[in-house]
Design a protein around this motif. Structure first.
Motif, PDB file in Angstrom:
ATOM      1  N   ARG A  74       0.863  -1.080   0.011  1.00 31.20           N
ATOM      2  CA  ARG A  74      -0.138  -0.006   0.048  1.00 31.20           C
ATOM      3  C   ARG A  74       1.042   1.374   0.117  1.00 31.20           C
ATOM      4  NH1 ARG A  74      -2.901   1.698   3.728  1.00 31.20           N
ATOM      5  NH2 ARG A  74      -2.018   0.531   5.459  1.00 31.20           N
ATOM      6  N   SER A  75       2.045   1.146   0.559  1.00 30.15           N
ATOM      7  CA  SER A  75       3.013   2.220   0.695  1.00 30.15           C
ATOM      8  C   SER A  75       4.255   1.500   0.853  1.00 30.15           C
ATOM      9  CB  SER A  75       2.833   3.195   1.673  1.00 30.15           C
ATOM     10  OG  SER A  75       3.006   2.883   2.945  1.00 30.15           O
ATOM     11  N   PRO A  76       5.453   2.166   0.520  1.00 31.64           N
ATOM     12  CA  PRO A  76       6.744   1.785   0.815  1.00 31.64           C
ATOM     13  C   PRO A  76       6.787   1.637   2.469  1.00 31.64           C
ATOM     14  CG  PRO A  76       6.716   3.610  -0.504  1.00 31.64           C
ATOM     15  CD  PRO A  76       5.440   3.576  -0.158  1.00 31.64           C
ATOM     16  N   ALA A  77       6.362   2.373   3.245  1.00 31.33           N
ATOM     17  CA  ALA A  77       6.498   2.260   4.683  1.00 31.33           C
ATOM     18  C   ALA A  77       5.825   0.918   5.165  1.00 31.33           C
ATOM     19  CB  ALA A  77       6.062   3.569   5.466  1.00 31.33           C
TER      20      ALA A  77
ATOM     21  N   ASN B  51       5.033  -1.651   3.382  1.00 32.58           N
ATOM     22  CA  ASN B  51       5.719  -2.910   2.855  1.00 32.58           C
ATOM     23  C   ASN B  51       7.189  -3.052   3.752  1.00 32.58           C
ATOM     24  OD1 ASN B  51       8.008  -3.851   0.479  1.00 32.58           O
ATOM     25  ND2 ASN B  51       6.118  -4.938   0.236  1.00 32.58           N
ATOM     26  N   ALA B  52       7.849  -2.147   4.137  1.00 33.76           N
ATOM     27  CA  ALA B  52       8.964  -2.289   5.004  1.00 33.76           C
ATOM     28  C   ALA B  52       8.623  -2.838   6.040  1.00 33.76           C
ATOM     29  CB  ALA B  52       9.808  -0.930   5.039  1.00 33.76           C
ATOM     30  N   TRP B  53       7.458  -2.407   6.838  1.00 32.30           N
ATOM     31  CA  TRP B  53       6.983  -2.914   7.946  1.00 32.30           C
ATOM     32  C   TRP B  53       6.788  -4.607   7.811  1.00 32.30           C
ATOM     33  CZ3 TRP B  53       2.665  -5.719   9.294  1.00 32.30           C
ATOM     34  CH2 TRP B  53       2.439  -5.954  10.699  1.00 32.30           C
ATOM     35  N   ALA B  54       5.947  -4.827   6.715  1.00 32.42           N
ATOM     36  CA  ALA B  54       5.533  -6.147   6.637  1.00 32.42           C
ATOM     37  C   ALA B  54       6.811  -7.142   6.440  1.00 32.42           C
ATOM     38  CB  ALA B  54       4.625  -6.121   5.499  1.00 32.42           C
ATOM     39  N   ARG B  55       7.631  -6.606   5.542  1.00 31.41           N
ATOM     40  CA  ARG B  55       8.846  -7.489   5.590  1.00 31.41           C
ATOM     41  C   ARG B  55       9.622  -7.875   6.821  1.00 31.41           C
ATOM     42  NH1 ARG B  55      10.894  -8.228   0.176  1.00 31.41           N
ATOM     43  NH2 ARG B  55       9.542  -7.564  -1.452  1.00 31.41           N
ATOM     44  N   ARG B  56       9.717  -6.686   7.635  1.00 33.02           N
ATOM     45  CA  ARG B  56      10.267  -7.149   8.826  1.00 33.02           C
ATOM     46  C   ARG B  56       9.429  -8.082   9.837  1.00 33.02           C
ATOM     47  NH1 ARG B  56      11.016  -1.235   8.750  1.00 33.02           N
ATOM     48  NH2 ARG B  56       9.149  -0.900  10.045  1.00 33.02           N
ATOM     49  N   ALA B  57       8.222  -7.788   9.799  1.00 35.64           N
ATOM     50  CA  ALA B  57       7.525  -8.745  10.572  1.00 35.64           C
ATOM     51  C   ALA B  57       7.264 -10.214   9.974  1.00 35.64           C
ATOM     52  CB  ALA B  57       5.832  -8.314  10.630  1.00 35.64           C
TER      53      ALA B  57
ATOM     54  N   ASP C 138      -2.214  -0.004  10.498  1.00 36.48           N
ATOM     55  CA  ASP C 138      -3.309   0.557  10.250  1.00 36.48           C
ATOM     56  C   ASP C 138      -4.592  -0.541  10.239  1.00 36.48           C
ATOM     57  OD1 ASP C 138      -2.038   2.994   9.584  1.00 36.48           O
ATOM     58  OD2 ASP C 138      -1.762   2.430   7.545  1.00 36.48           O
ATOM     59  N   GLY C 139      -4.190  -1.660  10.509  1.00 37.99           N
ATOM     60  CA  GLY C 139      -5.402  -2.460  10.737  1.00 37.99           C
ATOM     61  C   GLY C 139      -5.853  -3.429   9.435  1.00 37.99           C
ATOM     62  N   TYR C 140      -5.263  -3.098   8.145  1.00 35.38           N
ATOM     63  CA  TYR C 140      -5.362  -3.704   7.043  1.00 35.38           C
ATOM     64  C   TYR C 140      -4.651  -5.035   6.993  1.00 35.38           C
ATOM     65  CZ  TYR C 140      -7.569   0.800   5.815  1.00 35.38           C
ATOM     66  OH  TYR C 140      -8.365   1.863   5.721  1.00 35.38           O
TER      67      TYR C 140
ATOM     68  N   ALA D 223     -12.552   3.411   3.602  1.00 42.01           N
ATOM     69  CA  ALA D 223     -11.638   4.568   3.784  1.00 42.01           C
ATOM     70  C   ALA D 223     -10.612   4.598   2.671  1.00 42.01           C
ATOM     71  CB  ALA D 223     -10.770   4.386   5.157  1.00 42.01           C
ATOM     72  N   LEU D 224     -10.191   3.360   2.165  1.00 44.29           N
ATOM     73  CA  LEU D 224      -9.581   3.157   1.098  1.00 44.29           C
ATOM     74  C   LEU D 224      -9.931   3.379  -0.176  1.00 44.29           C
ATOM     75  CD1 LEU D 224      -7.571  -0.359   1.973  1.00 44.29           C
ATOM     76  CD2 LEU D 224      -6.804   1.856   2.278  1.00 44.29           C
TER      77      LEU D 224
END
Length: 481
Positions: A175-178, A180-186, A351-353, A384-385
């Motif tokens: 959804r955004s670079p931020a 995606n970066a969070w998801a990759r870390r998790a 964000d809960g998505y 919202a999206l």
């Protein structure tokens, strides 16, 4: 008996005395009846404990099975087990569909069963012969002490699954670079393998599609052409096991065996579906907690079997009051398993998505004459999206479709946009949609009154605690001419 007794077929797929204490393998999802042939088709649930099966080693017939039963005598005619020794809660979620297909030049009365994994199995009704081959494939072994996962699991060769089968880093949300970066870390901290990857101790494993499918309890629909229509969830969930200590109090022991599956071993839950119980004593009085245990509330059922001293000890532990040591109350303790399930958790971003890339929910039309897809469309959106111009993502959906003789497919199911939709069954084109007061988390019904056709759906806010709360039946009809 769906858990066979000594001398009965399937008894050797359990420990010898398991029939005395084992549970589950029940028909919770509903049945289908071929009245002309007198055959009842009953899909069954998983065996318990759902996620740790050291006390039920073996394939565990007739759990996770589609069983064809002679309606007059109760005699088993044939069966198919969709998951051997289930340790993922991958039971069949809905009644099968009865339909007629053309296969190798012959018209065949068939029964189709959808699954949480996103599979469709198709059988000849009388014999149980698969109309598309089903292959047993080797799957991963369990690393949990005492557990012995099945060496193989059945995979249909057609149709292709209607939900994604494995999550990789490339399939994470962008959804955004931020994000995606969070998801990759998790994601790097998780175990993510192919279907039937067993859970591990003290590390979370990705289940994709999640505990709510793939297919869910709303079921599929079919038409005389031999086409099946099934809506699917396509998001990832997380699960794992945690060791149980012999030193916990009676209250915690009861919590782990009765409450942790939803609220988590750590009591953090998975809001909003499963609320956190951390600090619950600051929000609810002991008497209020007791009333919820007695009568249920929202999606939570009542727990009338938790009573007396055990009930008091559970409430004391939840609220931080003094409770008994487990040894002092061992006679009343429910905790018998070496491991507890850590709880249902969706893999969501900050964000809960969903933390996976869309689509997060789909509607599919599959031609079971050929095993090929006719169409697939995203089902549902996050308002919202959508307001931000994000293309339709699809969402979680609960409740199936209904198809009319006029070629219109009606479905609610989407929990965030609360819309009721009509699609052209031929191509998946959206014909019409209307808002509901609450999410249409049910399968609609259609009926006639004085020559006028209606379609009605039950709506409820229970699945989305952030939206309007309440319930209603909403009926639609074409304008009178």
């Amino acid at each position: 008996h769906f858990i066979p007794r000594p001398g009965h077929f399937g008894h050797d797929t359990w420990p010898a005395d398991a029939w005395k204490t084992a549970g589950g393998a029940n028909n919770w999802a509903g049945m289908a009846l071929d009245a002309e042939r007198g055959i009842v088709f009953a899909p069954t649930g998983s065996a318990v404990d759902d996620f740790y099966g050291a006390d039920r080693l073996g394939d565990n017939l007739f759990a996770n099975s589609l069983v064809a039963i002679d309606a007059a005598s109760g005699r088993r005619l044939w069966h198919f087990q969709g998951v051997h020794h289930d340790i993922w809660d991958r039971d069949f979620p809905s009644p099968p569909q009865l339909l007629t297909v053309t296969h190798q030049g012959r018209r065949i009365d068939a029964v189709a069963q959808t699954s949480k994994q996103g599979f469709v199995y198709l059988f000849e009704r009388e014999t149980g012969q698969p109309l598309f081959p089903i292959k047993e494939r080797a799957v991963a072994a369990s690393t949990v002490p005492g557990e012995v996962a099945a060496r193989t699991q059945p995979f249909p060769t057609a149709p292709e699954p209607f939900a994604r089968q494995r999550l990789t880093a490339e399939g994470l949300s962008d959804r955004s670079p931020a994000i995606n970066a969070w998801a990759r870390r998790a994601f790097a901290a998780l175990i993510s393998g192919p279907q039937f990857t067993p859970f591990s101790v003290d590390r979370q494993t990705v289940l994709f599609p999640g505990f709510d499918g793939g297919a869910e309890w709303g079921g599929a629909a079919s038409d005389p052409r031999g086409v099946i229509y099934v809506n699917s969830n396509d998001i990832a969930w997380l699960g794992g096991l945690s060791s149980n200590s012999d030193e916990v109090s009676w209250g915690e022991s009861t919590y782990r065996s009765q409450c942790a599956v939803c609220h988590g071993v750590d009591r953090r839950g998975s809001p909003p579906e499963f609320p956190s119980l951390l600090g619950v004593g600051d929000r609810l009085s002991a008497s209020r907690i007791g009333a919820i245990l007695d009568h249920g509330g929202g999606r939570m059922p009542a727990f009338p079997a938790i009573k007396g001293d055990e009930r008091r000890e559970l409430i004391a532990w939840l609220t931080g009051a003094t409770g008994q040591n487990r040894e002092a109350a061992s006679a009343g303790s429910r905790q018998t398993s070496t491991y507890s399930f850590t709880g249902y958790r969706k893999f969501t971003d900050p964000d809960g998505y969903p933390a996976v890339a869309p689509p997060w929910g789909t509607l599919n039309a599959i031609d079971l004459n050929t095993g090929r897809y006719l169409w697939r469309v995203p089902l549902g959106e996050y308002p919202a999206l959508a307001a931000q111009g994000v293309p339709t993502t699809g969402t979680e959906n609960y409740g199936g479709p209904v198809v009319t003789a006029g070629g219109v497919l009606f479905i609610g199911a989407t929990i965030h946009d609360r819309l009721f939709r009509a699609f052209d069954r031929r191509n998946g084109r959206l014909l019409w949609q209307a808002p509901l007061p609450y999410a249409g988390v049910a399968t609609p019904a259609t009926y006639m009154v004085d020559g006028r056709q209606y379609v009605v759906i039950a709506a409820s806010g229970a699945r989305d605690q952030t939206g309007p709360q309440g319930s209603a039946y909403v009926a639609f009809a074409l304008p009178r001419r």
